[in-house]
Design a protein around this motif. Structure first.
Motif, PDB file in Angstrom:
ATOM      1  N   LEU A   1       0.837  -1.195   0.000  1.00  0.00           N
ATOM      2  CA  LEU A   1       0.000   0.000   0.000  1.00  0.00           C
ATOM      3  C   LEU A   1       0.875   1.250   0.000  1.00  0.00           C
ATOM      4  O   LEU A   1       1.736   1.416   0.860  1.00  0.00           O
ATOM      5  CB  LEU A   1      -0.917   0.003   1.226  1.00  0.00           C
TER       6      LEU A   1
ATOM      7  N   CYS B   1      -3.384   4.797  -2.923  1.00  0.00           N
ATOM      8  CA  CYS B   1      -4.520   5.434  -2.246  1.00  0.00           C
ATOM      9  C   CYS B   1      -5.088   6.576  -3.080  1.00  0.00           C
ATOM     10  O   CYS B   1      -6.301   6.789  -3.118  1.00  0.00           O
ATOM     11  CB  CYS B   1      -4.091   5.950  -0.876  1.00  0.00           C
TER      12      CYS B   1
ATOM     13  N   LEU C   1     -11.160   2.922  -0.257  1.00  0.00           N
ATOM     14  CA  LEU C   1     -10.457   3.462   0.905  1.00  0.00           C
ATOM     15  C   LEU C   1     -11.194   3.138   2.202  1.00  0.00           C
ATOM     16  O   LEU C   1     -10.577   2.791   3.212  1.00  0.00           O
ATOM     17  CB  LEU C   1     -10.286   4.975   0.758  1.00  0.00           C
TER      18      LEU C   1
ATOM     19  N   TRP D   1     -10.616  -0.532   2.993  1.00  0.00           N
ATOM     20  CA  TRP D   1      -9.276  -0.761   3.518  1.00  0.00           C
ATOM     21  C   TRP D   1      -9.158  -0.255   4.951  1.00  0.00           C
ATOM     22  O   TRP D   1      -8.525  -0.889   5.790  1.00  0.00           O
ATOM     23  CB  TRP D   1      -8.241  -0.065   2.631  1.00  0.00           C
TER      24      TRP D   1
END
Length: 221
Positions: free
Chosen positions: A184, A189, A197, A200
């Motif tokens: 990541l 992102c 998002l 996650w």
């Protein structure tokens, strides 16, 4: 090739002192480039060298370069000529505008926005670097594909470490979309949807909660 005297070229708002690598748009007032000398060896300031290069670029046979100039119009920074030590003295490196990659690298340097202002590629940090730009300038990703203008000039844009980093990040993003565990990063992102998002974030919170429980159990054993 002697340049004909072009119409004055406006530099985008702002002009740092000669020798500065600051973005010109950070200053409030614009300036006009001076009329360029006929020969590069007659240029004694960054402003004169920039004006000379712009004049040469406007005479280039390469349509992609002319399109860049026409699209952006305003010069955004000066050409700072890289110097290297020869025979104990600092001398400016030689450069030419006789190929499409070379001319394009100068057009990107002078006319496009800077994508990255902090990272420097491996070639530009090398003691063997011949520039010709004193800055490691990564232009807008839509035009340089992540490579800096020096690497583009040398015909090694695909090997620029800045471009390779972006390609690796994009590969990680593709792996993430294929449900493979990616590393990541901020770039992943940036391209993720709000829903991704949020998902996650929920997974991270759940994992941290499980780890906290495990640590508490270990503490009481």
């Amino acid at each position: 090739m002697a340049a004909t005297t072009p119409a004055p070229t406006t530099i985008a708002p702002g002009s740092p002192p000669s020798g500065s690598d600051l973005e010109l748009e950070t200053v409030s007032t614009g300036i006009i480039l001076p009329s360029p000398p006929d020969k590069l060896q007659d240029c004694h300031t960054d402003e004169q060298k920039t004006a000379w290069v712009v004049a040469q670029l406007k005479l280039t046979p390469y349509n992609e370069v002319l399109d860049l100039i026409d699209r952006f119009k305003d010069v955004k920074r000066f050409f700072l000529h890289k110097t290297v030590r020869k025979d104990g003295e600092l001398q400016p490196v030689t450069f030419k505008l006789n190929t499409q990659p070379r001319a394009k690298s100068f057009a990107l340097l002078l006319f496009t926005k800077r994508e990255n202002k902090t990272r420097i590629c491996k070639q530009c940090t090398s003691s063997k670097s011949q520039g010709p730009h004193d800055q490691c300038m990564q232009p807008d990703l839509g035009y340089g594909k992540g490579a800096c203008t020096n690497c583009i000039y040398s015909g090694r844009g695909t090997e620029c470490s800045l471009r390779l980093e972006i390609e690796e990040q994009e590969a990680q993003l593709k792996r993430a979309q294929g449900n493979k565990p990616p590393k990541l990063t901020a770039r992943i992102c940036r391209f993720a949807t709000d829903r991704e998002l949020e998902r996650w974030l929920m997974l991270v919170k759940e994992e941290l909660g499980l780890r906290a429980v495990e640590k508490e159990r270990e503490r009481h054993r």
